[in-house]
Design a protein around this motif. Structure first.
Motif, short mmCIF file in Angstrom:
data_model
loop_
_atom_site.label_atom_id
_atom_site.label_comp_id
_atom_site.label_asym_id
_atom_site.label_seq_id
_atom_site.Cartn_x
_atom_site.Cartn_y
_atom_site.Cartn_z
N ALA D 246 0.16 2.33 4.26
CA ALA D 246 1.43 1.69 3.91
C ALA D 246 1.50 1.39 2.42
O ALA D 246 2.54 0.93 1.94
N ASP D 248 0.40 -1.03 0.90
CA ASP D 248 0.76 -2.43 0.63
C ASP D 248 -0.32 -3.18 -0.14
O ASP D 248 -0.06 -4.22 -0.72
N GLY D 263 -1.27 -4.26 -5.53
CA GLY D 263 -0.22 -3.98 -4.55
C GLY D 263 1.15 -4.03 -5.19
O GLY D 263 1.28 -4.22 -6.40
N SER D 264 2.12 -3.88 -4.34
CA SER D 264 3.48 -3.74 -4.84
C SER D 264 4.38 -4.77 -4.19
O SER D 264 4.13 -5.23 -3.08
N CYS D 290 3.05 -11.29 -2.09
CA CYS D 290 3.15 -10.04 -1.35
C CYS D 290 1.77 -9.45 -1.06
O CYS D 290 1.47 -9.06 0.07
N ALA D 294 -0.28 -8.98 2.55
CA ALA D 294 -0.78 -7.68 2.96
C ALA D 294 -2.27 -7.78 3.27
O ALA D 294 -2.73 -7.37 4.34
#
Lengths: 119, 527, 109, 387
Positions: D246, D248, D263-264, D290, D294
């Protein structure tokens, strides 16, 4: 509890306001302190100076800044390492352990078991 | 996202003062503080503050904190405690952590009032348990009622080092010595004098070579330094102590400012790296303000005024206060700030050698090196006179912004004038009634009431006394000189504890007449 | 015209000093000697010293040693500490547990 | 100050510093110009430290695999510094069937190039890493992947190159390249200084675009913010590099015990930037939370680990997802290495080695023709070619 480390009456502040007395364990040993005061203060009042041993040099550390910045006073509290004892309020039944690097000081486990009568 | 007219980071003197001003203008404010108690460092300050009567002089720090809080409370300011501001992001977005949660908050204006952090001085063994910051000592004894140690060595003779040393004595600790690398005492002479007469020695041009001990401090070795800062071989001496306290200055807390991207500068006069601010405390990021120690290290009294100015400026920026009124309010506060920034210890004089007072009296070099005035030296100052009968003797010899003593005397015995840093002078013509208000009002504990002849070859000396246990009338003890040496027998004639004196007890002792100009402290006889 | 920085200028041998063994960064246990040697090896910026030695990257995030490191590096380079650029400030300015940081008020959209 | 050399390198990141090291080692007179005040302050210091092959485009795999086999294992000795290189494998985790399909597809194409990477089920994944949450449904497993400390590795190349006599200049902002007799020859700085060399290597991340524009070359690339966070030191848990289908989060536990995770937040390509702060993008308040969500979704036991720092970096995103590493035929004397699209750290040593080979006019250890600067063609042309 009424050790020389605690100020009984202060010339300006009078009698310090403290929480009720509670028991906690330090490396398995039962100690008492005032509820809500920082764990580090209860330890200091009980004469404990060493909170942890460093990772690289294995040198002792204790209270340094007393306001949660320097992190020298971190210990393993209720199983979680890196707890800043100088800003963590003491609660009944807390399990406080000397931190060695990032884990509890070896040998404590045995001490605790001994204290608990499990050996 | 939650949005406020003003988000204030830090509920210390600057933050609370800003909140009060802004709330008066009807702004919607959020104040965040990471501590469990508001007031910043004020609640650790148990000494009386210097300054002018209008700005809380002669009040103890923690009382000022209580007043500010009560005022903020009255105005409906919501102070969110135990709330950590974890970051300051573009668009004046503040990320806060409260409980087990983080949230994003935006302020149309944001005030950084996060205070200061302590500087440190490394030496061999400075990581040993028992080596602590001066702030730690204050936190332990004044907030938690715990003595940091039984015998403490203090490194640093600035005001923090001096004040904390005195507080250590008040908490029942011994102070082994005050050591400083500088050749002269950095803080106020009156603070040093309080320690010296309790017998605390000063060791200047000296530093801690090492802390001794296995797993905690069991002593220290100090050494004298040459002009290059190197230890002079053979000058090392051992000091018996179980605690070493470091008080080598403060630096502005600047992480949030730096994160915000505002323009920063290294400014030694402000104690380090600070945001570049205009006269209202606004940084280069529009709507982001800074006040108090976060904007430059100064006294709490200045921080409060800076906070007010920032609060007014924020209100004006958002249209809660019209230009004319804002200008007027800022100007009057700036005048007050300017007053506090006068005298020998003004930020502009940091690092300067001052030989003479504004009045032209020589500055006691003896005081700067030993912590006490020479018996002869003291005679030149305008607070020291010898009329018949009871009279105040004011051993205040440096130009410090402070004037409560002038108003304390209902009979006009004491004169400072309109210039707050002027040395207090005793008016020869006025009559002292012995009320002792001046003694209790002096934050520097530098005023004594002396009657050089009470008959029978005796004199009486009334002094401020803030220790436990309190001596009792009729006790026989020792009179001590300005350097803390016992110089003769003293009988306690009176102990006056008045609520208005706020825990400064007035102790009157009877000493042989020839000691009237020398006896400045009382020690109970050794039991 | 901005001055470019020549990173090759230092050629003299590294000279040990008596207190090189003294700890400066309490958290990461980095000594004065290690910092001095890093400067000698070309780490002229506080940021580089941090990255190379982990000075100020430990538990306290440099809150205790930043000024001390600055002073040592400045002395080695023969400049005033004020001339050195501070390392970037990063959030969170106080440590936050992952569970807490991931728990944003209002939930996740 | 010496302003002429055999080779001039623009950019002191891991690619530039490694090239300088290998050139200096072979006796070539080399100078590195860095626009920022710090060495390797861009992507080289702001990544998750992955030294991995799995998950990569098959055009990148040959040289990345060569580097992992031939350079990384001995790099710490070579550079006389601990790069903290750890080769304990890479778990790329999936939670759903779609994730597993994606991972399987990547594994298959990597297998074709000769990489040992295979799909494993949740049970086997938990044998490798017992801390995985119940949500993990499977993973791809590449035992030869690993991680290293990017900060130390980059600075170690710099230090080693400097020891060998390579010259480094910081705060040296390049304005343009100028040709002399049809060859790239001069580099003009913003402050007016001029450096000259027979060969110019441009390895300046996104800034490369503007620099090579000055000699009429363009690379289709864009900027994207990427953020990373680090925890306090924790007790040792595991050694693998981690990634997810994913995308993530990614990361690993470092030698000192802290965890580094990137991560994003989903808005990464829309973060505003101004050219003066290329190396320090404004941190966003969204990434940290975020990434934490994750990570704890895959590793619930990390919930007490405390974040002490988050930071962002610019990714030089290439239109087709792989870098340009190539001599520029149109401008003799110019070599280009940029657009690494966020995965340039692990390949840094081998890219540096190959840049040095190109500069000396030698064959590179691995054929790089798929990464030429002039490979970009319009969509329809490409399709036609494929057909």
């Amino acid at each position: 509890m009424d050790t020389s480390e605690r100020i009984a009456v202060h010339p300006i502040l009078g009698v310090p306001e403290k929480g009720r007395q509670v028991q906690f364990t330090y490396n398995g040993k039962t100690m008492s302190g005032c509820e809500g005061e920082p764990v580090a203060m209860a330890l200091k009042a009980a004469g404990v100076m060493v909170h942890r041993y460093t990772k690289k040099r294995h040198e002792p550390r204790g209270i340094f800044c007393a306001i949660g910045r320097c992190t020298d006073c971190v210990m393993v509290v209720d199983g979680v390492p890196n707890i800043r004892t100088c800003v963590t309020p003491l609660a009944e039944g807390m399990d406080v352990r000397t931190q060695d690097g990032v884990t509890p000081l070896a040998g404590d486990k045995a001490d605790k078991e001994e204290a608990d009568g499990t050996i | 996202m939650e949005r406020y007219d003003l988000v204030i980071i830090g509920a210390g003197p600057a933050g609370l003062s800003a909140a009060i001003e802004a709330a008066r203008c009807g702004m919607n404010i959020a104040v965040y503080d990471e501590n469990k108690r508001p007031g910043g460092q004020l609640f650790k300050q148990i000494h009386k503050f210097f300054g002018s009567k209008e700005h809380h002089a002669k009040e103890r720090g923690f009382h000022i904190g209580e007043e500010l809080l009560a005022e903020a409370d009255r105005l409906g300011v919501d102070v969110s405690l135990d709330t950590v501001v974890t970051g300051l992001y573009p668009g004046n977005e503040v990320m806060i952590k409260k409980g087990g949660q983080v949230s994003h908050v935006r302020g149309d204006t944001v005030l950084l009032a996060a205070g200061a952090s302590e500087n440190m001085a490394p030496f061999d063994g400075w990581t040993l348990p028992g080596v602590i910051g001066a702030g730690a000592a204050q936190t332990m004894m004044n907030l938690h009622g715990i003595r940091p140690g039984s015998r403490v060595l203090m490194l640093g003779s600035g005001n923090v080092g001096l004040v904390v040393s005195y507080q250590l004595l008040q908490a029942g600790c011994e102070v082994a010595a005050v050591v400083d690398a500088a050749p002269k005492i950095g803080g106020y002479g009156v603070h040093a004098a309080k320690l010296a007469r309790c017998g605390v020695p000063f060791q200047l041009s000296s530093t801690i070579v090492r802390a001794k001990g296995g797993d905690h401090v069991e002593g220290a070795v100090i050494g004298r330094m040459d002009e290059h800062g190197k230890i002079i071989p053979g000058s090392e001496t051992e000091i018996d102590c179980d605690t070493i306290c470091i008080a080598v200055g403060l630096s502005p807390m600047n992480q949030l400012a730096r994160m915000s991207g505002c323009r920063m500068e290294q400014n030694p006069k402000k104690g380090g790296c600070v945001p570049v601010c205009n006269e209202y405390g606004e940084t280069s990021v529009r709507g982001l303000f800074a006040a108090g120690d976060a904007e430059g290290i100064e006294e709490a009294s200045s921080a409060m005024i800076e906070g007010r100015i920032a609060g007014i400026a924020c209100a004006n920026r958002l249209g809660f206060l019209e230009d004319g009124k804002a200008k007027e309010a800022v100007e009057s506060n700036e005048q007050a700030l300017d007053t506090l920034r006068q005298g020998m210890f003004a930020p502009k004089n940091r690092g300067k050698q001052i030989e003479k007072t504004d009045e032209g009296f020589p500055v006691s070099q003896h005081l700067l090196v030993t912590g006490f005035l020479g018996d002869d030296e003291v005679e030149v100052y305008p607070g020291v006179t010898h009329p018949k009968g009871l009279h105040p003797v004011i051993e205040c010899t440096q130009n410090i912004p402070c004037n409560p003593c002038q108003d304390a005397c209902p009979h006009g015995c004491i004169h400072i004038g309109s210039f707050i840093t002027a040395l207090p002078a005793v008016e020869a013509s006025a009559e002292c009634i012995g009320c002792g208000r001046c003694v209790a009002s002096c934050s520097g504990q530098a005023i004594f009431l002396v009657n050089e002849d009470i008959g029978g070859g005796y004199a009486s000396v009334t002094m401020p006394y803030e220790f436990m246990p309190l001596p009792e009338k009729g006790d026989i003890g020792l009179a001590c000189s300005r350097d803390g040496q016992a110089i003769g027998e003293a009988e306690v004639l009176d102990v006056k504890s008045v609520k208005a004196f706020d825990h400064t007890n007035l102790l009157t002792i009877r000493v042989p007449a020839e000691l009237s100009g020398k006896a400045r402290f009382y020690k109970a006889a050794q039991q | 015209m901005t001055q470019i920085t020549d990173r090759s200028m230092r050629t003299a041998a590294f000279k040990p000093e008596a207190d090189d063994d003294m700890l400066i960064c309490r958290c990461e246990e980095i000594t004065k000697g290690e910092i001095r040697r890093a400067v000698y090896e070309g780490m002229y910026e506080i940021t580089e010293i941090r990255r190379w030695l982990r000075v100020g990257m430990g538990l306290c995030q440099g809150q205790t040693c930043t000024k001390l490191v600055q002073r040592i590096v400045a002395k080695e380079l023969g400049v005033s500490p004020a001339q050195l650029e501070s390392a970037a400030a990063r959030g969170p300015v106080r440590p936050i547990e992952m569970a807490c940081m991931g728990n944003e008020k209002g939930g996740v959209c | 100050m010496k302003t002429t050399s055999d080779v001039l390198i623009i950019g002191s990141g891991i690619n530039g510093s490694a090239a300088a090291y290998y050139l200096a080692k072979s006796g070539v007179d080399v100078t590195v110009l860095e626009g920022a005040s710090v060495i390797g302050g861009g992507g080289s210091s702001r990544n998750g430290g992955g030294v991995r092959q799995s998950g990569r485009d098959s055009r990148e795999l040959p040289y990345v695999m060569w580097g992992i086999e031939n350079l990384w294992p001995t790099l710490s000795e070579e550079l006389d510094a601990d790069t903290e290189y750890t080769q304990k494998g890479n778990l790329r985790l999936g939670k759903t069937q779609a994730h597993l399909d994606k991972l399987a597809q990547l594994a298959q194409s990597a297998g074709k190039v000769g990489l040992d990477v295979r799909m494993i089920d949740a049970m086997e994944a938990r044998e490798i890493n017992p801390y995985l949450s119940e949500e993990v449904a499977g993973a791809s497993w590449c035992p030869t992947d690993g991680h290293a400390n990017p900060l130390k590795t980059t600075l170690a190349f710099y230090r080693a190159a400097r020891r060998l006599g390579a010259r480094f200049y910081t705060n040296a902002i390049v304005e343009r390249i100028e040709k002399v007799h049809g060859r790239a020859r001069k580099v003009v700085l913003k402050n007016g200084m001029v450096f000259e060399a027979d060969c110019i290597i441009v390895a300046a991340g996104y800034a490369s675009r503007k620099i090579v524009n000055s000699v009429g070359i363009d690379v289709p690339m864009d900027l994207k913010v990427s953020e990373t966070l680090v925890t306090e030191t924790q007790p040792h848990m595991f050694d693998q590099m981690l990634g997810t289908a994913a995308a993530d989060f990614y990361g690993h536990q470092t030698k000192d015990g802290s965890f580094v995770f990137g991560g994003s937040a989903g808005y990464d390509q829309f973060v505003r930037h101004d050219e003066t702060t290329f190396s320090t993008p404004p941190a966003s308040s969204l990434h940290g939370p975020c990434i934490c969500r994750a990570v704890t979704g895959y590793f619930p036991s990390l919930e007490h680990a405390k974040i002490i720092r988050c930071w962002g970096g610019w990714t030089d995103l290439c239109a087709d997802g792989v870098p340009v590493i190539s001599p520029v035929d149109e401008v003799p004397g110019l070599i280009l290495a940029c657009a690494f699209t966020g995965h340039g750290f692990g390949s840094g040593p081998v890219v540096g080695l190959m840049l040095a080979q190109m500069a000396r006019g030698e064959e590179t250890v691995v054929d790089l023709s798929a990464l030429r600067y002039d490979r970009f063609a319009a969509k329809d042309k490409k399709n036609k070619k494929a057909a």
